[in-house]
Design an enzyme around this catalytic site. Structure first.
Site, PDB file in Angstrom:
ATOM      1  N   GLY A   1      46.032  37.041  43.834  1.00 40.26           N
ATOM      2  CA  GLY A   1      47.238  36.662  44.562  1.00 40.26           C
ATOM      3  C   GLY A   1      46.914  36.685  46.038  1.00 40.26           C
ATOM      4  O   GLY A   1      45.929  37.291  46.436  1.00 40.26           O
TER       5      GLY A   1
ATOM      6  N   TYR B   1      43.431  40.513  43.465  1.00 45.30           N
ATOM      7  CA  TYR B   1      44.666  41.247  43.810  1.00 45.30           C
ATOM      8  C   TYR B   1      45.065  42.145  42.634  1.00 45.30           C
ATOM      9  O   TYR B   1      45.539  43.266  42.827  1.00 45.30           O
ATOM     10  CB  TYR B   1      45.792  40.258  44.124  1.00 45.30           C
ATOM     11  CG  TYR B   1      47.131  40.915  44.392  1.00 45.30           C
ATOM     12  CD1 TYR B   1      47.407  41.470  45.623  1.00 45.30           C
ATOM     13  CD2 TYR B   1      48.104  40.981  43.391  1.00 45.30           C
ATOM     14  CE1 TYR B   1      48.623  42.091  45.867  1.00 45.30           C
ATOM     15  CE2 TYR B   1      49.327  41.600  43.619  1.00 45.30           C
ATOM     16  CZ  TYR B   1      49.588  42.150  44.859  1.00 45.30           C
ATOM     17  OH  TYR B   1      50.784  42.762  45.094  1.00 45.30           O
TER      18      TYR B   1
ATOM     19  N   HIS C   1      36.102  37.078  41.099  1.00 50.49           N
ATOM     20  CA  HIS C   1      36.761  36.162  40.158  1.00 50.49           C
ATOM     21  C   HIS C   1      35.824  35.763  39.017  1.00 50.49           C
ATOM     22  O   HIS C   1      34.943  34.922  39.220  1.00 50.49           O
ATOM     23  CB  HIS C   1      37.219  34.898  40.901  1.00 50.49           C
ATOM     24  CG  HIS C   1      38.368  35.154  41.824  1.00 50.49           C
ATOM     25  ND1 HIS C   1      39.672  35.117  41.411  1.00 50.49           N
ATOM     26  CD2 HIS C   1      38.390  35.479  43.133  1.00 50.49           C
ATOM     27  CE1 HIS C   1      40.458  35.391  42.423  1.00 50.49           C
ATOM     28  NE2 HIS C   1      39.708  35.626  43.488  1.00 50.49           N
TER      29      HIS C   1
ATOM     30  N   GLU D   1      36.596  33.972  36.540  1.00 51.49           N
ATOM     31  CA  GLU D   1      37.010  32.683  35.988  1.00 51.49           C
ATOM     32  C   GLU D   1      36.383  31.488  36.683  1.00 51.49           C
ATOM     33  O   GLU D   1      36.390  30.393  36.148  1.00 51.49           O
ATOM     34  CB  GLU D   1      38.549  32.563  36.013  1.00 51.49           C
ATOM     35  CG  GLU D   1      39.190  32.438  37.394  1.00 51.49           C
ATOM     36  CD  GLU D   1      39.378  33.758  38.122  1.00 51.49           C
ATOM     37  OE1 GLU D   1      38.730  34.756  37.734  1.00 51.49           O
ATOM     38  OE2 GLU D   1      40.146  33.796  39.105  1.00 51.49           O
TER      39      GLU D   1
ATOM     40  N   ASP E   1      47.599  11.851  30.339  1.00 56.63           N
ATOM     41  CA  ASP E   1      48.649  12.607  29.660  1.00 56.63           C
ATOM     42  C   ASP E   1      49.731  11.704  29.063  1.00 56.63           C
ATOM     43  O   ASP E   1      50.055  11.797  27.880  1.00 56.63           O
ATOM     44  CB  ASP E   1      49.306  13.609  30.625  1.00 56.63           C
ATOM     45  CG  ASP E   1      48.264  14.460  31.315  1.00 56.63           C
ATOM     46  OD1 ASP E   1      47.172  14.610  30.743  1.00 56.63           O
ATOM     47  OD2 ASP E   1      48.524  14.950  32.424  1.00 56.63           O
TER      48      ASP E   1
ATOM     49  N   LYS F   1      44.146  20.137  30.117  1.00 51.84           N
ATOM     50  CA  LYS F   1      43.579  18.787  30.190  1.00 51.84           C
ATOM     51  C   LYS F   1      42.474  18.535  29.156  1.00 51.84           C
ATOM     52  O   LYS F   1      42.466  17.499  28.490  1.00 51.84           O
ATOM     53  CB  LYS F   1      43.027  18.592  31.598  1.00 51.84           C
ATOM     54  CG  LYS F   1      42.919  17.182  32.051  1.00 51.84           C
ATOM     55  CD  LYS F   1      44.278  16.559  32.201  1.00 51.84           C
ATOM     56  CE  LYS F   1      44.311  15.418  33.150  1.00 51.84           C
ATOM     57  NZ  LYS F   1      45.698  15.036  33.476  1.00 51.84           N
TER      58      LYS F   1
END
Ligand code: XMP
Length: 510
Positions: free
Chosen positions: A54, A82, A168, A170, A226, A366
């Site tokens: 965050g 965070y 991080h 990810e 999409d 996606k």
């Protein structure tokens, strides 16, 4: 089905965390920190919780907090960035600001020990982005990793199944990030990998055959992935009862409108209405130069055109949208900073006046939508086409949007794409386009002075579009493009290549 909760504190990479978990075949969903309580987390049967990053500092009055009870309900927790500081704060540790020594970017991580780090070497690269740091760990915790400037890059209380890391995992820059997430999801939370996409299309078609029997359904089709997948899915379920409205705002790539019309009307035999609304959009955009204002005008006009077309059709029961999971999260977001107000055709307002709204892809990311698109027979070039923003070329035309600048954007973009494909660079760059800057410069052509536009070429290589590096395009190819553009596109006398990564830049210029 086992599921992981990603508790959203407003960081920029939060969707990525959920996607990474799903790529391990474990379902993950994102919930804003103020929309759930520790009791609900327990009752809903989550096997683990991940606190996201965050933009805040835990001691800020406005910063997002969560009940510390979550650390005592017996559900494993992983705190990231965070979320790491928040876990330390909740459990009685101390956080300080390293004002002069923010850590940002690729950093050497030194692992001491730790359940998250099984199979991770003692030294590897991680991605850091912080100023605050945990200066005192809470009781019961131990430090599991450090960096040269960060005394607590990781900590754990293994007994209570609480883990946290300052970096991080990810983002792809963290070499062993996936290994750490997989350690958490499988070794700590004991999830089964049972989130499967294979039969999604089949089950959805069956479901909508029943749910939408005898009803007329309207879909805003953009020709992007999409809405195209939704069109095929619903066409298979209800045939001609599906009506697709394709709003052509005149800011599409060269010949794209015709391609979309031909594909859906002729190849797939879908009921399609094309609204040619370029003049309406240009009229509204006259004299407007501010990027956010342009985006808002286009978003609003899009809705107006769509509404007008819907009115002409008489009574319609259901509105369908190509909303995908990132759109759902985006619109429910509380804390994260708005960088750009994204416009998608999936974003029609709820008050547009339909009794029922159907969003078949609402839970999907996606890459999951791509898999279904292929299964339904969408052409590969559409399934794998580079992203194209909802406001179209408008975000690539700086300053006022005029017919002349649209022509320059379309023609130069067509040349760039042709040359990229010819030289195999479409495999290396994930997105590439041209930008009509608002800058004029002096040039010389023949013996005459020219005063034309400067055109910027942009190409980025990225996994997720959250971070990106500029693509190393060979000079020879740049030369070919530059020479073709200045020769073939009237009004351009200078071509430059954008060598900025994201961050600090964004992919698009506006
Ligand atoms: P930025 O410029 O924010 O772009 O780094 C990240 C990705 O998002 C695309 N983009 C949009 N997509 N509606 C969309 O559907 C929009 O308004 C929009 N603006 C940017 C951009 O092309 C890139 O792939």
């Amino acid at each position: 089905m086992d599921k992981i909760l990603v508790l959203d504190f407003g960081g920029q990479y939060n969707q990525l965390i959920a996607r990474r978990v799903r790529s391990l075949s474990v379902y993950a969903e994102i919930v804003n920190y103020d929309k759930i309580t520790p009791e609900e987390i327990k009752d809903r049967g989550y096997k683990g919780v991940i606190f996201t990053g965050g933009p805040n500092s835990v001691y800020d009055e406005t910063s997002p907090h969560f009940s510390p009870d979550v650390l005592n309900i017996g559900v494993p927790v992983l705190g990231i960035c965070y979320g790491h500081q928040l876990m330390a704060y909740m459990a009685g540790g101390k956080i300080e600001s390293a004002k002069d020594q923010s850590e940002y970017g690729k950093t050497l991580l030194k692992v001491k020990k730790g359940t998250l780090f099984e199979g991770v070497p003692e030294e590897s690269i991680c991605w850091m982005s912080h100023t605050d740091y945990v200066s005192k760990i809470p009781e019961g915790f131990e430090i599991t990793a450090v960096t040269d400037v960060c005394p607590c890059a990781g900590m754990q209380d293994d007994k209570k199944k609480l883990y946290s890391i300052q970096f991080h995992p990810e983002v792809t820059h963290t070499e062993y990030g996936m290994k750490m997430l997989s350690n958490f999801v499988f070794n700590v939370c004991k999830c089964e990998p049972n989130w499967k996409m294979d039969d999604f299309a089949k089950t959805s078609i069956e479901k909508y055959k029943k749910q939408l029997a005898g009803k007329r359904v309207l879909l805003a089709l953009s020709g992007g992935l999409d809405s195209s997948v939704v069109a095929l899915l619903l066409h298979k379920a209800i045939g001609k009862n599906l009506v697709c409205v394709f709003v052509d705002h005149g800011l599409l790539r060269k010949d794209e409108g015709d391609y979309v019309e031909n594909l859906f009307r002729n190849k797939f035999d879908i009921n399609l209405i094309r609204a040619n609304a370029k003049d309406r959009f240009l009229e509204k955009l006259k004299g407007v130069t501010e990027p956010e204002q342009k985006r808002k005008i286009i978003g609003k006009e899009f809705i107006e055109v769509f509404r007008d077309e819907a009115k002409k059709l008489g009574s319609i029961d259901v509105l369908s949208q190509g909303t995908i999971y990132p759109d759902v999260i985006e619109s429910g977001k509380g804390a994260s900073a708005v960088i750009k107000s994204h416009h998608n055709v999936g974003g029609l307002p709820k008050d547009i006046g339909f009794k029922e709204i159907v969003e078949p892809l609402r839970e999907l990311f996606k890459d999951e939508v791509r898999a279904i698109g292929l299964e339904l027979g969408l052409p590969k070039e559409l399934v794998y086409r580079q992203p194209f923003p909802g406001p179209g070329l408008a975000v690539r035309i700086i300053g006022e949007i005029t017919e002349d600048k649209i022509r320059i954007a379309q023609d130069s973009d067509a040349i760039l794409r042709e040359e990229f494909i010819k030289h195999g660079l479409d495999k290396q760059a994930n997105q590439y386009f041209t930008v009509v800057t608002n800058t004029h410069s002096v040039g010389v052509m023949g013996d005459a002075r020219t005063y034309g536009y400067t055109l910027a070429l942009r190409a980025v290589t990225t996994d997720d579009f959250m971070t990106a590096t500029w693509t190393r395009v060979p000079f020879d190819v740049l030369e070919i493009i530059s020479s073709r553009v200045t020769n073939e596109v009237k009004g351009v006398n200078r071509v430059v290549y954008d060598i900025t990564s994201k961050p600090p830049a964004t992919v698009e210029w506006e």
